[in-house]
Write a protein that holds these residues in place. Structure first.
Motif, PDB file in Angstrom:
ATOM      1  N   GLU A  87       0.804  -1.230   0.000  1.00 13.75           N
ATOM      2  CA  GLU A  87       0.000   0.000   0.000  1.00 13.75           C
ATOM      3  C   GLU A  87       0.829   1.269   0.000  1.00 13.75           C
ATOM      4  N   LEU A  88       1.875   1.274  -0.781  1.00  8.33           N
ATOM      5  CA  LEU A  88       2.568   2.542  -1.017  1.00  8.33           C
ATOM      6  C   LEU A  88       1.674   3.377  -1.926  1.00  8.33           C
ATOM      7  N   PHE A  89       1.839   4.693  -1.876  1.00  7.08           N
ATOM      8  CA  PHE A  89       1.004   5.565  -2.685  1.00  7.08           C
ATOM      9  C   PHE A  89       1.639   5.673  -4.074  1.00  7.08           C
ATOM     10  N   PRO A  90       0.991   5.084  -5.089  1.00  9.54           N
ATOM     11  CA  PRO A  90       1.668   4.911  -6.382  1.00  9.54           C
ATOM     12  C   PRO A  90       1.983   6.205  -7.116  1.00  9.54           C
ATOM     13  N   HIS A  91       1.273   7.275  -6.824  1.00 14.51           N
ATOM     14  CA  HIS A  91       1.478   8.500  -7.597  1.00 14.51           C
ATOM     15  C   HIS A  91       2.580   9.368  -7.010  1.00 14.51           C
ATOM     16  N   SER A  93       6.739   9.571  -5.475  1.00 13.61           N
ATOM     17  CA  SER A  93       8.017   8.881  -5.402  1.00 13.61           C
ATOM     18  C   SER A  93       8.145   8.273  -4.015  1.00 13.61           C
ATOM     19  N   ILE A  94       9.088   7.336  -3.855  1.00  8.58           N
ATOM     20  CA  ILE A  94       9.143   6.699  -2.538  1.00  8.58           C
ATOM     21  C   ILE A  94       9.604   7.671  -1.464  1.00  8.58           C
ATOM     22  N   THR A  95      10.443   8.625  -1.844  1.00  3.40           N
ATOM     23  CA  THR A  95      10.834   9.640  -0.867  1.00  3.40           C
ATOM     24  C   THR A  95       9.608  10.436  -0.421  1.00  3.40           C
ATOM     25  N   GLU A  96       8.777  10.798  -1.379  1.00  6.47           N
ATOM     26  CA  GLU A  96       7.570  11.546  -1.065  1.00  6.47           C
ATOM     27  C   GLU A  96       6.641  10.710  -0.193  1.00  6.47           C
ATOM     28  N   ASN A  97       6.574   9.390  -0.477  1.00  8.86           N
ATOM     29  CA  ASN A  97       5.770   8.489   0.340  1.00  8.86           C
ATOM     30  C   ASN A  97       6.190   8.583   1.806  1.00  8.86           C
ATOM     31  N   LEU A  98       7.510   8.649   2.023  1.00 10.59           N
ATOM     32  CA  LEU A  98       7.991   8.735   3.397  1.00 10.59           C
ATOM     33  C   LEU A  98       7.750  10.110   3.986  1.00 10.59           C
ATOM     34  N   ALA A  99       7.787  11.138   3.150  1.00 13.26           N
ATOM     35  CA  ALA A  99       7.749  12.496   3.686  1.00 13.26           C
ATOM     36  C   ALA A  99       6.343  13.012   3.951  1.00 13.26           C
ATOM     37  N   ILE A 100       5.389  12.566   3.145  1.00 10.07           N
ATOM     38  CA  ILE A 100       4.110  13.284   3.169  1.00 10.07           C
ATOM     39  C   ILE A 100       3.426  13.282   4.526  1.00 10.07           C
ATOM     40  N   ALA A 101       3.403  12.118   5.206  1.00  7.64           N
ATOM     41  CA  ALA A 101       2.695  12.114   6.485  1.00  7.64           C
ATOM     42  C   ALA A 101       3.476  12.881   7.539  1.00  7.64           C
ATOM     43  N   GLN A 102       4.801  12.879   7.423  1.00  6.13           N
ATOM     44  CA  GLN A 102       5.593  13.651   8.370  1.00  6.13           C
ATOM     45  C   GLN A 102       5.207  15.122   8.298  1.00  6.13           C
ATOM     46  N   VAL A 103       5.052  15.602   7.069  1.00  2.97           N
ATOM     47  CA  VAL A 103       4.759  17.026   6.878  1.00  2.97           C
ATOM     48  C   VAL A 103       3.307  17.336   7.231  1.00  2.97           C
ATOM     49  N   GLY A 140       9.670  -6.968  -2.744  1.00  2.00           N
ATOM     50  CA  GLY A 140      10.481  -6.891  -1.531  1.00  2.00           C
ATOM     51  C   GLY A 140      10.961  -5.473  -1.265  1.00  2.00           C
ATOM     52  N   GLN A 141      11.352  -4.773  -2.348  1.00  3.83           N
ATOM     53  CA  GLN A 141      11.791  -3.386  -2.188  1.00  3.83           C
ATOM     54  C   GLN A 141      10.636  -2.522  -1.699  1.00  3.83           C
ATOM     55  N   GLN A 142       9.456  -2.730  -2.288  1.00  2.00           N
ATOM     56  CA  GLN A 142       8.296  -1.923  -1.886  1.00  2.00           C
ATOM     57  C   GLN A 142       7.980  -2.133  -0.410  1.00  2.00           C
TER      58      GLN A 142
ATOM     59  N   ALA C 135      -7.593   0.006  -4.432  1.00  2.00           N
ATOM     60  CA  ALA C 135      -7.641  -1.023  -3.404  1.00  2.00           C
ATOM     61  C   ALA C 135      -7.973  -0.387  -2.064  1.00  2.00           C
ATOM     62  N   LYS C 136      -8.805  -1.083  -1.292  1.00  6.99           N
ATOM     63  CA  LYS C 136      -9.205  -0.547   0.011  1.00  6.99           C
ATOM     64  C   LYS C 136      -7.998  -0.235   0.867  1.00  6.99           C
ATOM     65  N   GLY C 137      -6.927  -0.961   0.594  1.00  5.47           N
ATOM     66  CA  GLY C 137      -5.728  -0.774   1.403  1.00  5.47           C
ATOM     67  C   GLY C 137      -5.156   0.631   1.335  1.00  5.47           C
ATOM     68  N   GLN C 138      -5.390   1.329   0.188  1.00  8.08           N
ATOM     69  CA  GLN C 138      -4.833   2.672   0.079  1.00  8.08           C
ATOM     70  C   GLN C 138      -5.436   3.573   1.151  1.00  8.08           C
ATOM     71  N   ARG C 139      -6.781   3.475   1.302  1.00 10.84           N
ATOM     72  CA  ARG C 139      -7.440   4.284   2.323  1.00 10.84           C
ATOM     73  C   ARG C 139      -6.925   3.891   3.695  1.00 10.84           C
ATOM     74  N   ALA C 140      -6.803   2.554   3.925  1.00 12.52           N
ATOM     75  CA  ALA C 140      -6.334   2.082   5.228  1.00 12.52           C
ATOM     76  C   ALA C 140      -4.929   2.583   5.511  1.00 12.52           C
ATOM     77  N   ALA C 141      -4.067   2.511   4.496  1.00 14.21           N
ATOM     78  CA  ALA C 141      -2.682   2.944   4.705  1.00 14.21           C
ATOM     79  C   ALA C 141      -2.620   4.429   5.050  1.00 14.21           C
TER      80      ALA C 141
END
Lengths: 242, 231, 244
Positions: A87-91, A93-103, A140-142, C135-141
């Motif tokens: 459940e990474l956010f596909p739209h 980048s992975i750095t942004e995935n890590l940063a967004i909730a922090q901000v 595995g990376q994801q 996927a429902k998981g996106q909302r959950a995540a």
């Protein structure tokens, strides 16, 4: 740290959790296992209120989860969760995935968030892919990025919902290695998994569930050496002969 | 709120019923004709012959690019001319509103049916077509016994939804002053100066019919999903 | 069946306007109507579509009712309801104020609102389907990290759903563009209406309707090209190969 007291949950007429109680102390690593349909994933999703319960109570670090009045987002920001399907956010980048909730949730500055993100990516061995999008990485990376994303929030405990079940076999170990490291550093972890090797290595306790009930809840050494219940014995024999 | 008098609607019911009959006739003819013609178009678009594919594609894209009102204007002008040319007559031949309406809606909606059917045919697994060929079916036999039955079974809810849309589209016959349901209501409403009552009635009737039909389609769709999940 | 280009340059009954000018003015009205209705449709459609995915059953039902209302009554009937019936059902002052808008703005604004609301029902369907297809998981995540529901929609669900619905939105825009012709029944002199008028004055049917047809086809091609560009610009790396 995590207290679960007499919780029950229904999906319509079907009872998913039957009067479950357990506790995870600070620094403990607890593995939850059992056959499919036993309710183990549901149990863990109740801890951060992603699933509601009909009776009983849950608290994390003294704060009640089930009390209607609490600030759920704030509580969830302190509890890290890793999902079976990453459940990474596909739209982003992975750095942004890590940063967004922090901000957006912890209100950190962007520089601070990016710095932390880079540090964590390095820790899980993926700093070379920092600019990539999740779709460009292997499973595995994801999942390692997903763990890093949860760690970016500096959680007080981590919940894992079958983190390696969706991975091809050759990628399972890279994820388990990260989890073992976390455990050895003293993170409080509650982990739903089939990986008994991992459980044997780092788990303090093992909870065995079947059909919505907690059947066994014991020290992991004792559980593996001599499971008390028949169901646990059957389950273990099926898994461990792989 | 002016003084509303719905009894005028009751009095006009026979005339309105005639209008509704015409609406239903156009819907039925366009549905059958449109699906038949649409299937042919779909097969043409999927054929190996480039000229056939292009021709059908151009037709479908053209019909789907223009408003229905414009298509109605075109066809009401062209049909008398074409019939005249076919019959060798010097003057355009009057064909009558009814037949022209049938032709117009069949031609127009066929393009939309074509796309639904084409998607349905393509959704049938490629292995099916191969299996049919392996048994020795010709192209026509394959289509008839293997592909089309499966395609249609899956497509029925979407086709029915398109029919409901077609039913609503017939209201546009208003622009040529035809006496479909809306046209009839409009004529009486203007004669009696009771626009509010009649148009409200028309809206309610359309709503009840379409809502009921779409509920039926949805129930059929969930039954279809359940049975295909078990297959 | 002779085609005569000169007719386009002929003077029309309208002072100072050739027929091609009239057609141009019709096109302008069509574009104005379609674009303004499109904005209404997008805003309302997104609001209702999102509402139908929120965890509040009463809100979902309200949204569903909204969609059913606009979807089960023909567009032309809705137009008549708004134009002829609504002003009569409102309190007298409000009704009279609405009726005081003469042509061309009265019919235009009515058509704009009706077309916008009608299409918003359809767009809300696309938005709802787009959000639910994630996927429902996106909302959950997103929630698990401590985002509020609003943040989850804003940063995770809507950006992805938005990209997914670009193809259906393209066809919705084409539909609104074509449906704008319905406004001719209440007096908006849009493109189809101009073509019909030109036909009535010159009797050159092929030239009149042909021009309108050509313009509609060109618009369709342009819109498709534009949307393909937007789709390419919003492409997320790795999406094509990502299996779930």
């Amino acid at each position: 740290m995590i207290k679960i007291e007499n919780i029950s949950k229904h999906y319509g007429p079907f009872q998913v959790l039957k009067n479950c109680s357990t506790e995870v102390k600070k620094g403990e690593v607890v593995v939850v296992c059992g056959p499919s349909g036993s309710g183990k994933s549901t149990l863990i999703k109740c801890v951060n209120a992603l699933e509601p319960i009909q009776s009983g109570s849950i608290s994390v670090d003294g704060t009640s989860v089930t009390d209607g009045k609490i600030n759920l987002p704030r509580l969830r920001s302190r509890v890290g969760m890793v999902f079976q399907h990453f459940e990474l956010f596909p739209h982003m980048s992975i750095t942004e995935n890590l940063a967004i909730a922090q901000v957006k949730v912890l209100k950190r500055s962007r520089e601070e968030a990016m710095c932390k993100a880079q540090g964590l990516l390095k820790r899980v061995g993926l700093q070379a892919h920092a600019h990539k999008h999740p779709g460009q990485l292997s499973g595995g990376q994801q999942q390692r990025v997903a763990i890093a994303r949860a760690l970016a929030m500096d959680p007080i405990c981590m919940l894992f919902d079958e983190p390696t079940s969706a991975l091809d076999p050759e990628m399972v170990n890279e994820v388990l290695d990260v989890m073992v490291e976390l455990a050895e550093e003293g993170m409080t972890m509650m982990c739903v998994t089939h990986e008994m090797g991992f459980a044997r290595k780092v788990a303090n306790r093992v909870i065995f569930m079947d059909q919505g009930e907690i059947i066994e809840d014991r020290n992991s050494q004792e559980f593996f050496d001599s499971p008390e219940s028949d169901r646990a014995q059957q389950f273990l024999s099926k898994i461990l002969t792989h | 709120m002016q003084n509303l008098d719905f009894s005028v609607v009751l009095n006009a019911l026979p005339y309105l019923a005639q209008g509704m009959l015409f609406t239903l006739q156009v819907t039925a003819v366009a549905m059958i004709g449109g699906i038949i013609f649409g299937t042919l178009l779909a097969l043409a678009r999927l054929s190996q012959l480039v000229w056939l594919r292009s021709l059908a594609g151009a037709y479908v894209n053209l019909m789907r690019s223009i408003p229905l009102i414009l298509a109605i204007f075109w066809i009401f002008f062209l049909v008398p001319e074409i019939v005249a040319w076919l019959l060798g007559s010097p003057e355009p031949v009057q064909v009558g509103t009814t037949k022209t309406a049938f032709i117009a809606f069949t031609i127009f909606e066929a393009a939309y049916f074509c796309e639904v059917i084409r998607a349905g045919i393509q959704s049938v697994a490629k292995g099916q077509s191969a299996a049919g060929q392996a048994v020795g079916f010709t192209y026509v036999q394959n289509m008839r016994y293997v592909i089309l039955p499966q395609a249609f079974r899956a497509m029925i809810p979407v086709l029915l939804t398109q029919v409901i849309i077609l039913f609503q589209d017939t209201s546009l016959l208003y622009v040529i002053s035809a006496t479909d349901f809306l046209g009839a209501a409009s004529k009486v409403a203007q004669r009696d100066s009771r626009l509010v009552e009649f148009y409200t009635f028309v809206a309610i009737v359309y709503f009840v019919i379409c809502f009921t039909l779409s509920k039926v389609v949805r129930r059929y769709q969930s039954r279809l999903n359940r049975s295909s999940a078990n297959a | 069946m002779s085609f005569n280009f000169d007719v386009y340059l002929q003077q029309s009954p309208e002072p100072g306007m050739t027929y091609i000018g009239l057609l141009g003015s019709g096109l302008a009205w069509t574009v104005a109507l379609a674009l303004s209705a499109w904005i209404i449709a997008l805003v309302m459609g997104t609001l209702v579509g999102v509402a139908r995915t929120l965890p509040y059953p009463w809100l979902v039902r309200l949204g569903n009712g909204y969609v059913e209302l606009f979807r089960n009554i023909p567009l032309l009937v809705q137009l008549f309801l708004f134009y002829f019936v609504l002003p009569e059902l409102l309190p007298t002052d409000l009704g009279d104020w609405i009726k005081s808008f003469g042509a061309p703005w009265g019919p235009f604004f009515t058509a704009m609102i009706v077309l916008g609301l009608f299409t918003s029902g359809r767009i809300s369907e696309q938005v709802r389907a787009g959000i639910n297809s994630l996927a429902k998981g996106q909302r959950a995540a997103a929630l698990a990290m401590g985002m509020t529901l609003t943040q989850a929609y804003r940063y995770v669900l809507l950006p992805m759903a938005g990209r997914r619905i670009i193809p259906p939105l393209t066809s919705e825009f084409m539909t609104i563009f074509k449906n704008s012709s319905v406004a001719l029944t209440i007096g908006v002199i849009e493109l189809t209406a101009q073509a019909q008028q030109m036909n009535e004055f010159t009797f050159r049917t092929y030239e009149a309707f042909g021009a309108a047809t050509l313009i509609y086809v060109l618009v369709a091609l342009t819109v498709n090209r534009l949307m393909a560009m937007i789709e390419r610009a919003s492409y997320i790396p790795g999406t094509a190969t990502q299996e779930r």
